[in-house]
Design a protein around this motif. Structure first.
Motif, PDB file in Angstrom:
ATOM      1  N   LEU A  99       0.833  -1.200   0.000  1.00 40.77           N
ATOM      2  CA  LEU A  99       0.000   0.000   0.000  1.00 40.77           C
ATOM      3  C   LEU A  99       0.869   1.251   0.000  1.00 40.77           C
ATOM      4  O   LEU A  99       1.882   1.311   0.694  1.00 40.77           O
ATOM      5  CB  LEU A  99      -0.901  -0.014   1.236  1.00 40.77           C
ATOM      6  N   LYS A 100       0.491   2.240  -0.770  1.00 40.74           N
ATOM      7  CA  LYS A 100       1.237   3.496  -0.868  1.00 40.74           C
ATOM      8  C   LYS A 100       0.417   4.636  -0.278  1.00 40.74           C
ATOM      9  O   LYS A 100      -0.814   4.660  -0.389  1.00 40.74           O
ATOM     10  CB  LYS A 100       1.547   3.843  -2.332  1.00 40.74           C
ATOM     11  N   ARG A 101       1.093   5.600   0.311  1.00 48.69           N
ATOM     12  CA  ARG A 101       0.439   6.776   0.888  1.00 48.69           C
ATOM     13  C   ARG A 101      -0.380   7.520  -0.157  1.00 48.69           C
ATOM     14  O   ARG A 101      -1.442   8.057   0.139  1.00 48.69           O
ATOM     15  CB  ARG A 101       1.519   7.681   1.483  1.00 48.69           C
ATOM     16  N   GLU A 102       0.105   7.557  -1.384  1.00 48.53           N
ATOM     17  CA  GLU A 102      -0.559   8.286  -2.468  1.00 48.53           C
ATOM     18  C   GLU A 102      -1.915   7.699  -2.839  1.00 48.53           C
ATOM     19  O   GLU A 102      -2.689   8.317  -3.565  1.00 48.53           O
ATOM     20  CB  GLU A 102       0.337   8.314  -3.705  1.00 48.53           C
ATOM     21  N   GLU A 103      -2.229   6.495  -2.356  1.00 44.79           N
ATOM     22  CA  GLU A 103      -3.510   5.843  -2.644  1.00 44.79           C
ATOM     23  C   GLU A 103      -4.568   6.154  -1.581  1.00 44.79           C
ATOM     24  O   GLU A 103      -5.703   5.736  -1.717  1.00 44.79           O
ATOM     25  CB  GLU A 103      -3.338   4.312  -2.663  1.00 44.79           C
ATOM     26  N   CYS A 104      -4.185   6.855  -0.520  1.00 43.10           N
ATOM     27  CA  CYS A 104      -5.025   6.959   0.673  1.00 43.10           C
ATOM     28  C   CYS A 104      -5.385   8.403   1.022  1.00 43.10           C
ATOM     29  O   CYS A 104      -4.749   9.346   0.576  1.00 43.10           O
ATOM     30  CB  CYS A 104      -4.282   6.366   1.865  1.00 43.10           C
ATOM     31  N   ASN A 105      -6.409   8.525   1.849  1.00 45.55           N
ATOM     32  CA  ASN A 105      -6.809   9.800   2.443  1.00 45.55           C
ATOM     33  C   ASN A 105      -6.594   9.701   3.952  1.00 45.55           C
ATOM     34  O   ASN A 105      -6.774   8.626   4.532  1.00 45.55           O
ATOM     35  CB  ASN A 105      -8.281  10.098   2.171  1.00 45.55           C
ATOM     36  N   PHE A 106      -6.243  10.827   4.580  1.00 48.77           N
ATOM     37  CA  PHE A 106      -5.952  10.813   6.011  1.00 48.77           C
ATOM     38  C   PHE A 106      -6.549  12.020   6.717  1.00 48.77           C
ATOM     39  O   PHE A 106      -6.582  13.118   6.163  1.00 48.77           O
ATOM     40  CB  PHE A 106      -4.429  10.857   6.249  1.00 48.77           C
ATOM     41  N   LEU A 107      -6.979  11.798   7.946  1.00 48.42           N
ATOM     42  CA  LEU A 107      -7.331  12.866   8.884  1.00 48.42           C
ATOM     43  C   LEU A 107      -6.588  12.536  10.170  1.00 48.42           C
ATOM     44  O   LEU A 107      -6.642  11.396  10.645  1.00 48.42           O
ATOM     45  CB  LEU A 107      -8.837  12.911   9.144  1.00 48.42           C
ATOM     46  N   VAL A 108      -5.884  13.513  10.721  1.00 50.54           N
ATOM     47  CA  VAL A 108      -5.125  13.303  11.952  1.00 50.54           C
ATOM     48  C   VAL A 108      -5.779  14.122  13.059  1.00 50.54           C
ATOM     49  O   VAL A 108      -6.102  15.298  12.868  1.00 50.54           O
ATOM     50  CB  VAL A 108      -3.644  13.721  11.767  1.00 50.54           C
ATOM     51  N   TYR A 109      -5.976  13.476  14.218  1.00 54.32           N
ATOM     52  CA  TYR A 109      -6.673  14.103  15.336  1.00 54.32           C
ATOM     53  C   TYR A 109      -5.807  14.145  16.585  1.00 54.32           C
ATOM     54  O   TYR A 109      -4.914  13.316  16.771  1.00 54.32           O
ATOM     55  CB  TYR A 109      -7.945  13.311  15.694  1.00 54.32           C
ATOM     56  N   GLU A 110      -6.141  15.074  17.465  1.00 54.49           N
ATOM     57  CA  GLU A 110      -5.570  15.197  18.805  1.00 54.49           C
ATOM     58  C   GLU A 110      -4.050  15.072  18.817  1.00 54.49           C
ATOM     59  O   GLU A 110      -3.477  14.221  19.500  1.00 54.49           O
ATOM     60  CB  GLU A 110      -6.202  14.189  19.757  1.00 54.49           C
ATOM     61  N   LEU A 119      -9.953   3.752  11.734  1.00 60.41           N
ATOM     62  CA  LEU A 119      -9.432   4.736  12.673  1.00 60.41           C
ATOM     63  C   LEU A 119      -8.411   4.021  13.551  1.00 60.41           C
ATOM     64  O   LEU A 119      -8.685   2.949  14.092  1.00 60.41           O
ATOM     65  CB  LEU A 119     -10.551   5.323  13.540  1.00 60.41           C
ATOM     66  N   TYR A 120      -7.239   4.613  13.637  1.00 58.39           N
ATOM     67  CA  TYR A 120      -6.147   4.010  14.388  1.00 58.39           C
ATOM     68  C   TYR A 120      -5.731   4.918  15.534  1.00 58.39           C
ATOM     69  O   TYR A 120      -5.701   6.139  15.398  1.00 58.39           O
ATOM     70  CB  TYR A 120      -4.928   3.785  13.487  1.00 58.39           C
ATOM     71  N   LYS A 121      -5.378   4.305  16.638  1.00 58.03           N
ATOM     72  CA  LYS A 121      -4.781   5.015  17.769  1.00 58.03           C
ATOM     73  C   LYS A 121      -3.295   4.661  17.754  1.00 58.03           C
ATOM     74  O   LYS A 121      -2.931   3.498  17.586  1.00 58.03           O
ATOM     75  CB  LYS A 121      -5.411   4.584  19.095  1.00 58.03           C
ATOM     76  N   ILE A 122      -2.449   5.682  17.929  1.00 54.54           N
ATOM     77  CA  ILE A 122      -1.009   5.466  17.896  1.00 54.54           C
ATOM     78  C   ILE A 122      -0.427   5.940  19.221  1.00 54.54           C
ATOM     79  O   ILE A 122      -0.597   7.102  19.599  1.00 54.54           O
ATOM     80  CB  ILE A 122      -0.368   6.236  16.725  1.00 54.54           C
ATOM     81  N   ASP A 123       0.263   5.043  19.926  1.00 54.22           N
ATOM     82  CA  ASP A 123       0.846   5.433  21.211  1.00 54.22           C
ATOM     83  C   ASP A 123       2.223   6.070  21.020  1.00 54.22           C
ATOM     84  O   ASP A 123       2.697   6.234  19.895  1.00 54.22           O
ATOM     85  CB  ASP A 123       0.890   4.249  22.182  1.00 54.22           C
ATOM     86  N   ASN A 124       2.868   6.417  22.110  1.00 56.72           N
ATOM     87  CA  ASN A 124       4.165   7.100  22.052  1.00 56.72           C
ATOM     88  C   ASN A 124       5.275   6.246  21.446  1.00 56.72           C
ATOM     89  O   ASN A 124       6.280   6.773  20.994  1.00 56.72           O
ATOM     90  CB  ASN A 124       4.584   7.562  23.450  1.00 56.72           C
ATOM     91  N   VAL A 158      -5.333   8.568  13.824  1.00 58.08           N
ATOM     92  CA  VAL A 158      -5.262   8.759  12.378  1.00 58.08           C
ATOM     93  C   VAL A 158      -6.417   7.993  11.736  1.00 58.08           C
ATOM     94  O   VAL A 158      -6.539   6.776  11.914  1.00 58.08           O
ATOM     95  CB  VAL A 158      -3.917   8.276  11.778  1.00 58.08           C
ATOM     96  N   TYR A 159      -7.262   8.729  11.020  1.00 54.08           N
ATOM     97  CA  TYR A 159      -8.340   8.142  10.232  1.00 54.08           C
ATOM     98  C   TYR A 159      -7.800   7.948   8.828  1.00 54.08           C
ATOM     99  O   TYR A 159      -7.151   8.835   8.274  1.00 54.08           O
ATOM    100  CB  TYR A 159      -9.547   9.073  10.219  1.00 54.08           C
ATOM    101  N   MET A 160      -8.056   6.785   8.253  1.00 57.16           N
ATOM    102  CA  MET A 160      -7.493   6.456   6.946  1.00 57.16           C
ATOM    103  C   MET A 160      -8.557   5.839   6.046  1.00 57.16           C
ATOM    104  O   MET A 160      -9.316   4.985   6.485  1.00 57.16           O
ATOM    105  CB  MET A 160      -6.342   5.476   7.156  1.00 57.16           C
ATOM    106  N   GLU A 161      -8.605   6.303   4.807  1.00 55.93           N
ATOM    107  CA  GLU A 161      -9.426   5.695   3.758  1.00 55.93           C
ATOM    108  C   GLU A 161      -8.451   5.145   2.726  1.00 55.93           C
ATOM    109  O   GLU A 161      -7.544   5.861   2.293  1.00 55.93           O
ATOM    110  CB  GLU A 161     -10.340   6.725   3.108  1.00 55.93           C
ATOM    111  N   TYR A 162      -8.647   3.886   2.343  1.00 53.18           N
ATOM    112  CA  TYR A 162      -7.687   3.239   1.446  1.00 53.18           C
ATOM    113  C   TYR A 162      -8.366   2.144   0.628  1.00 53.18           C
ATOM    114  O   TYR A 162      -9.360   1.559   1.060  1.00 53.18           O
ATOM    115  CB  TYR A 162      -6.534   2.636   2.260  1.00 53.18           C
TER     116      TYR A 162
END
Length: 115
Positions: A52-63, A85-90, A68-72
């Protein structure tokens, strides 16, 4: 003399490009982590490397890069976009959470690549 001038111009141009950087660079790391994780998951699910490539996707980043919300497209060249929707820790560990969690959140960053 022309070679020296050309070298100086080329070096100046490179320094300018590096100095300016990408306007979304503070979100790049989190987005790249999500793309890599999703690509690995799709490869496992479909038993075929997805890459999967970043150029194929849409993103919204929160807080502040916490969510990170991703459409792919799950399959290459698919017109249908999957949504996660993904949660990313430290430590950049990625976990998928319910899409409804983003209700009421305002995006810090938006990137639209897929049509």
């Amino acid at each position: 003399m022309k070679k020296i001038t050309a070298c100086i111009l080329a070096l100046s141009f490179i320094i300018l490009l590096v100095g300016c950087g990408s306007p979304n660079s503070k979100y790049d790391e989190k987005i790249d982590v999500v793309v890599e994780d999703t690509s690995k998951t799709l490869t496992t699910v479909y038993e075929k490397e997805r890459n999967l490539k970043r150029e194929e996707c849409n993103f919204l980043v929160y807080e502040g890069k916490k969510y990170v919300y991703m459409e792919y497209p799950a399959k290459k060249d698919s017109k249908k976009l999957s949504k996660r929707l993904y949660k990313i820790d430290n430590k950049n560990e990625v976990s998928m959470i319910a899409l409804s969690y983003r209700d009421g959140l305002e995006a810090d960053y938006e990137e639209y690549n897929a049509k």
